[in-house]
Motif scaffolding. Structure first.
Motif, PDB file in Angstrom:
ATOM      1  N   ILE A  20     -26.491  -4.366  98.183  1.00  9.92           N
ATOM      2  CA  ILE A  20     -25.164  -3.687  97.744  1.00  9.92           C
ATOM      3  C   ILE A  20     -24.234  -5.699  97.685  1.00  9.92           C
ATOM      4  CG2 ILE A  20     -23.036  -3.117  98.833  1.00  9.92           C
ATOM      5  CD1 ILE A  20     -25.567  -0.440  99.498  1.00  9.92           C
ATOM      6  N   SER A  21     -24.963  -6.281  98.998  1.00  9.77           N
ATOM      7  CA  SER A  21     -24.349  -7.409  99.035  1.00  9.77           C
ATOM      8  C   SER A  21     -24.328  -8.342  98.003  1.00  9.77           C
ATOM      9  CB  SER A  21     -24.620  -8.354 100.159  1.00  9.77           C
ATOM     10  OG  SER A  21     -26.032  -8.567 100.361  1.00  9.77           O
ATOM     11  N   ILE A  28     -19.289  -6.857  91.237  1.00 10.53           N
ATOM     12  CA  ILE A  28     -19.901  -5.350  91.127  1.00 10.53           C
ATOM     13  C   ILE A  28     -18.886  -4.897  92.071  1.00 10.53           C
ATOM     14  CG2 ILE A  28     -21.376  -3.643  90.893  1.00 10.53           C
ATOM     15  CD1 ILE A  28     -22.640  -4.833  88.369  1.00 10.53           C
ATOM     16  N   GLN A  29     -18.208  -4.266  92.823  1.00  9.41           N
ATOM     17  CA  GLN A  29     -17.252  -3.325  93.658  1.00  9.41           C
ATOM     18  C   GLN A  29     -16.985  -2.844  93.924  1.00  9.41           C
ATOM     19  OE1 GLN A  29     -16.288  -5.763  95.573  1.00  9.41           O
ATOM     20  NE2 GLN A  29     -16.249  -7.734  94.298  1.00  9.41           N
ATOM     21  N   ILE A  31     -19.378   2.162  92.552  1.00  6.76           N
ATOM     22  CA  ILE A  31     -20.110   2.535  92.056  1.00  6.76           C
ATOM     23  C   ILE A  31     -19.972   2.355  90.412  1.00  6.76           C
ATOM     24  CG2 ILE A  31     -20.582   4.650  91.483  1.00  6.76           C
ATOM     25  CD1 ILE A  31     -21.518   4.830  94.413  1.00  6.76           C
ATOM     26  N   LEU A  32     -18.274   2.594  89.953  1.00  8.29           N
ATOM     27  CA  LEU A  32     -18.121   2.628  88.887  1.00  8.29           C
ATOM     28  C   LEU A  32     -18.536   1.173  88.296  1.00  8.29           C
ATOM     29  CD1 LEU A  32     -16.619   4.740  86.320  1.00  8.29           C
ATOM     30  CD2 LEU A  32     -14.825   2.843  87.044  1.00  8.29           C
ATOM     31  N   ASP A  33     -18.195   0.281  88.495  1.00 12.23           N
ATOM     32  CA  ASP A  33     -18.598  -0.985  88.660  1.00 12.23           C
ATOM     33  C   ASP A  33     -19.826  -1.135  87.845  1.00 12.23           C
ATOM     34  OD1 ASP A  33     -15.829  -2.317  88.621  1.00 12.23           O
ATOM     35  OD2 ASP A  33     -16.750  -3.281  90.348  1.00 12.23           O
ATOM     36  N   LEU A  34     -20.797  -0.443  88.291  1.00 11.18           N
ATOM     37  CA  LEU A  34     -22.524  -0.872  88.161  1.00 11.18           C
ATOM     38  C   LEU A  34     -22.287   0.307  87.286  1.00 11.18           C
ATOM     39  CD1 LEU A  34     -24.612  -1.364  89.390  1.00 11.18           C
ATOM     40  CD2 LEU A  34     -24.671   0.539  91.422  1.00 11.18           C
ATOM     41  N   ALA A  35     -22.155   1.625  87.276  1.00 14.20           N
ATOM     42  CA  ALA A  35     -22.417   2.033  86.240  1.00 14.20           C
ATOM     43  C   ALA A  35     -22.136   2.323  84.630  1.00 14.20           C
ATOM     44  CB  ALA A  35     -21.545   3.931  86.391  1.00 14.20           C
ATOM     45  N   VAL A  36     -21.198   1.427  84.714  1.00  9.38           N
ATOM     46  CA  VAL A  36     -21.560   0.886  83.125  1.00  9.38           C
ATOM     47  C   VAL A  36     -21.709  -0.502  83.128  1.00  9.38           C
ATOM     48  CG1 VAL A  36     -18.592   1.642  83.682  1.00  9.38           C
ATOM     49  CG2 VAL A  36     -18.949  -0.613  84.372  1.00  9.38           C
ATOM     50  N   SER A  37     -22.252  -1.792  84.168  1.00  9.87           N
ATOM     51  CA  SER A  37     -23.032  -2.000  83.612  1.00  9.87           C
ATOM     52  C   SER A  37     -24.400  -2.217  83.154  1.00  9.87           C
ATOM     53  CB  SER A  37     -23.480  -2.835  85.182  1.00  9.87           C
ATOM     54  OG  SER A  37     -22.674  -3.099  85.967  1.00  9.87           O
ATOM     55  N   ILE A  38     -24.969  -3.365  82.372  1.00  9.02           N
ATOM     56  CA  ILE A  38     -25.795  -3.400  81.569  1.00  9.02           C
ATOM     57  C   ILE A  38     -27.259  -3.842  82.320  1.00  9.02           C
ATOM     58  CG2 ILE A  38     -26.845  -4.006  79.632  1.00  9.02           C
ATOM     59  CD1 ILE A  38     -23.944  -3.637  78.333  1.00  9.02           C
ATOM     60  N   PRO A  39     -28.273  -3.392  82.936  1.00  6.75           N
ATOM     61  CA  PRO A  39     -29.059  -3.527  83.917  1.00  6.75           C
ATOM     62  C   PRO A  39     -29.839  -4.994  82.733  1.00  6.75           C
ATOM     63  CG  PRO A  39     -29.594  -1.219  83.240  1.00  6.75           C
ATOM     64  CD  PRO A  39     -28.144  -1.830  82.375  1.00  6.75           C
ATOM     65  N   ASN A  40     -30.311  -5.328  81.566  1.00  7.03           N
ATOM     66  CA  ASN A  40     -30.152  -6.429  81.429  1.00  7.03           C
ATOM     67  C   ASN A  40     -29.520  -7.560  81.827  1.00  7.03           C
ATOM     68  OD1 ASN A  40     -33.083  -5.901  80.552  1.00  7.03           O
ATOM     69  ND2 ASN A  40     -32.233  -5.714  77.821  1.00  7.03           N
ATOM     70  N   GLU A  41     -28.034  -7.243  81.743  1.00  6.49           N
ATOM     71  CA  GLU A  41     -27.348  -8.590  81.885  1.00  6.49           C
ATOM     72  C   GLU A  41     -27.238  -8.715  82.972  1.00  6.49           C
ATOM     73  OE1 GLU A  41     -22.420  -7.938  80.978  1.00  6.49           O
ATOM     74  OE2 GLU A  41     -23.790  -6.631  79.611  1.00  6.49           O
ATOM     75  N   LEU A  42     -27.239  -7.922  84.546  1.00  6.10           N
ATOM     76  CA  LEU A  42     -27.784  -8.132  85.457  1.00  6.10           C
ATOM     77  C   LEU A  42     -27.996  -8.903  85.708  1.00  6.10           C
ATOM     78  CD1 LEU A  42     -26.028  -4.597  87.595  1.00  6.10           C
ATOM     79  CD2 LEU A  42     -24.873  -7.190  87.217  1.00  6.10           C
ATOM     80  N   ALA A  43     -29.893  -8.719  85.616  1.00  8.10           N
ATOM     81  CA  ALA A  43     -30.706  -9.021  85.403  1.00  8.10           C
ATOM     82  C   ALA A  43     -30.490 -10.842  84.926  1.00  8.10           C
ATOM     83  CB  ALA A  43     -31.665  -7.894  85.120  1.00  8.10           C
ATOM     84  N   ALA A  44     -31.247 -11.617  86.205  1.00 14.99           N
ATOM     85  CA  ALA A  44     -30.948 -13.001  86.212  1.00 14.99           C
ATOM     86  C   ALA A  44     -31.653 -13.034  84.735  1.00 14.99           C
ATOM     87  CB  ALA A  44     -30.704 -13.978  87.559  1.00 14.99           C
ATOM     88  N   GLY A  45     -31.485 -14.179  84.023  1.00 14.23           N
ATOM     89  CA  GLY A  45     -32.517 -14.988  82.947  1.00 14.23           C
ATOM     90  C   GLY A  45     -32.891 -13.362  81.504  1.00 14.23           C
ATOM     91  N   GLY A  46     -32.299 -11.999  82.144  1.00 18.95           N
ATOM     92  CA  GLY A  46     -32.829 -11.410  81.209  1.00 18.95           C
ATOM     93  C   GLY A  46     -32.745 -11.378  79.542  1.00 18.95           C
ATOM     94  N   GLU A  47     -33.123 -10.741  79.440  1.00 20.00           N
ATOM     95  CA  GLU A  47     -32.904 -10.745  77.451  1.00 20.00           C
ATOM     96  C   GLU A  47     -32.205 -10.627  77.334  1.00 20.00           C
ATOM     97  OE1 GLU A  47     -35.038  -7.126  75.673  1.00 20.00           O
ATOM     98  OE2 GLU A  47     -36.994  -7.286  77.751  1.00 20.00           O
ATOM     99  N   GLY A  48     -30.921  -9.716  77.688  1.00 17.86           N
ATOM    100  CA  GLY A  48     -29.639  -9.644  77.339  1.00 17.86           C
ATOM    101  C   GLY A  48     -28.523 -10.755  77.354  1.00 17.86           C
ATOM    102  N   GLY A  53     -23.973 -16.657  87.102  1.00 22.05           N
ATOM    103  CA  GLY A  53     -22.364 -16.702  88.444  1.00 22.05           C
ATOM    104  C   GLY A  53     -22.170 -14.383  87.961  1.00 22.05           C
ATOM    105  N   ASN A  54     -22.777 -14.021  87.695  1.00 23.83           N
ATOM    106  CA  ASN A  54     -22.887 -12.658  87.211  1.00 23.83           C
ATOM    107  C   ASN A  54     -23.805 -11.757  87.163  1.00 23.83           C
ATOM    108  OD1 ASN A  54     -20.274 -11.152  87.117  1.00 23.83           O
ATOM    109  ND2 ASN A  54     -19.204 -12.541  86.422  1.00 23.83           N
ATOM    110  N   THR A  55     -24.882 -12.566  87.890  1.00 24.24           N
ATOM    111  CA  THR A  55     -26.052 -11.897  87.776  1.00 24.24           C
ATOM    112  C   THR A  55     -27.102 -11.376  88.797  1.00 24.24           C
ATOM    113  OG1 THR A  55     -26.942 -14.113  87.823  1.00 24.24           O
ATOM    114  CG2 THR A  55     -26.893 -13.025  85.389  1.00 24.24           C
ATOM    115  N   ILE A  56     -27.791 -10.742  89.122  1.00 23.72           N
ATOM    116  CA  ILE A  56     -28.300 -10.679  90.295  1.00 23.72           C
ATOM    117  C   ILE A  56     -29.928 -10.384  90.385  1.00 23.72           C
ATOM    118  CG2 ILE A  56     -26.498  -9.010  91.342  1.00 23.72           C
ATOM    119  CD1 ILE A  56     -28.437  -6.817  91.298  1.00 23.72           C
TER     120      ILE A  56
END
Ligand SMILES: Nc1ncnc2c1ncn2[C@@H]1O[C@H](COP(=O)(O)OP(=O)(O)OP(=O)(O)O)[C@@H](O)[C@H]1O
Ligand SMILES: [Mg+2]
Length: 342
Positions: A20-21, A28-29, A31-48, A53-56
């Protein structure tokens, strides 16, 4: 939809506090922010192509699971449509649709009542065809709501063509309270594509904060088109465009907002020599619910419905004046299916 923001990340079952932190650090503050996120985009260095600064730092499966949990939580709370709905439920949801006037009754009728919430309406056409003028008029016409309050509008300006003076003029010419309307148009000027992507990624927060009912992006493609030139960057450009368009669709549905995008034209190689088509290829074609092509016809404009799930292929005339968009003169105002010369 005030309950939307009440769902906190901490409310998600079985998610460890350190995740969560991490999410919060990535911007991502809720549940809504999280629900509209794209997993690939959030994963650091992901294919997306992770955004700095916006990856986890967590593996993609963990992130996908988190996004799924957020979607489920929203679906259970009735905020997000479940993956499957019955036709009568879909119909019920469509009843909450709101339509905003374009300023021209004929153009509204053509759109079956105006620009629609939970949908993306695309305006394409050559320079001077009236795309930005429709956007400016919408700032005024969409402002009035049934409760006698003024709706907020988010105007994302990528071409530096937003003119507050014009909004003021249109409001005055329509006898509306220009000062109050101007206070409800939240304008954001974008200078590069990364900035636009970042803004759209966080747009849910601003829609909630400003209680926006309409989001205008004038134009959606110019920055990406200017920066990703050459053939070798086309795939990346399209992929980036895809990400922001999908985010916009989800935001439109979740927040019941109308999204209006302007698009540029490009020469169409597969038809006649002077024929033009909307830029952005299949990605734009699939993302936009309604696609309207604008043409200049003498002093008037012609709107042509290019793509719509329930509008027949048709066209209508309108004009641009001091009042912004309005009906063309009576003799040409009919929805003339036999229009020639285009
Ligand atoms: N105050 C006004 N009164 C009447 N007509 C106006 C006014 N302001 C602009 N117009 C008309 O609108 C046209 C400009 O249209 P608009 O800016 O919407 O084009 P656009 O489709 O956004 O083009 P671009 O691709 O260059 O952004 C002008 O050429 C003019 O005909
Ligand atoms: Mg314009």
């Amino acid at each position: 939809m005030s309950h939307v923001s009440n769902l906190q990340l901490e409310d998600l079952p079985g998610v460890q506090p350190h995740l969560i932190s991490k999410l919060k650090q990535a911007g991502i503050q809720s549940i809504l922010d999280l629900a509209v996120s794209i997993p690939n985009e959030l994963a650091a260095g992901g294919e997306g192509g992770g955004y700095e600064g916006n990856t986890i730092s967590a593996d993609k499966e963990t992130i996908s699971e988190l996004v799924l949990k957020a979607k489920t939580a929203l679906a259970d709370s009735g905020t997000l449509i479940k993956e499957f709905s019955t036709a009568d439920q879909v119909l019920e949801r469509r009843k909450s649709l709101v339509r905003y006037s374009t300023g021209s009754k004929n153009l509204d009728d053509f759109l079956k009542g105006g620009v629609e919430s939970q949908a993306i309406t695309e305006l394409t056409g050559e320079f001077g065809s009236g795309k930005s003028q429709i956007c400016h008029t919408l700032c005024v016409t969409a402002a009035a709501n049934a409760k006698g309050q003024i709706n907020s509008i988010i105007f994302i300006d990528t071409e530096n063509t937003f003119r507050p003076e014009r909004v003021h003029q249109i409001a005055e010419a329509r006898g509306l309270d220009s000062e109050e309307i101007m206070k409800k148009v939240f304008v954001c000027k974008m200078i590069n594509s990364a900035q636009l992507e970042a803004l759209i990624r966080n747009l849910g927060k601003y829609i909630e904060e400003y209680k926006a009912k309409l989001v205008i992006v004038d134009s959606i493609i110019s920055l990406h088109r200017a920066e990703y030139t050459g053939r070798e960057t086309l795939a990346e450009r399209q992929q980036r465009l895809n990400v922001i368009l999908h985010k916009l669709i989800r935001l439109a549905e979740i927040y019941n907002v109308a999204v209006v995008l302007t698009n540029q034209v490009q020469a169409s190689p597969d038809s006649g020599n002077d024929s033009l088509k909307a830029a952005g290829g299949n990605i734009m074609a699939h993302a936009c619910t309604y696609r309207i092509f604008l043409r200049k016809v003498g002093r008037d404009r012609l709107a042509i419905m290019v793509d719509s799930p329930h509008h027949a292929y048709s066209q209508v005339r309108f004009t641009i004046s001091e009042k912004g968009v309005e009906n063309a003169q009576a003799k040409t105002a009919v929805n003339d299916g036999n229009e020639s010369g285009w």
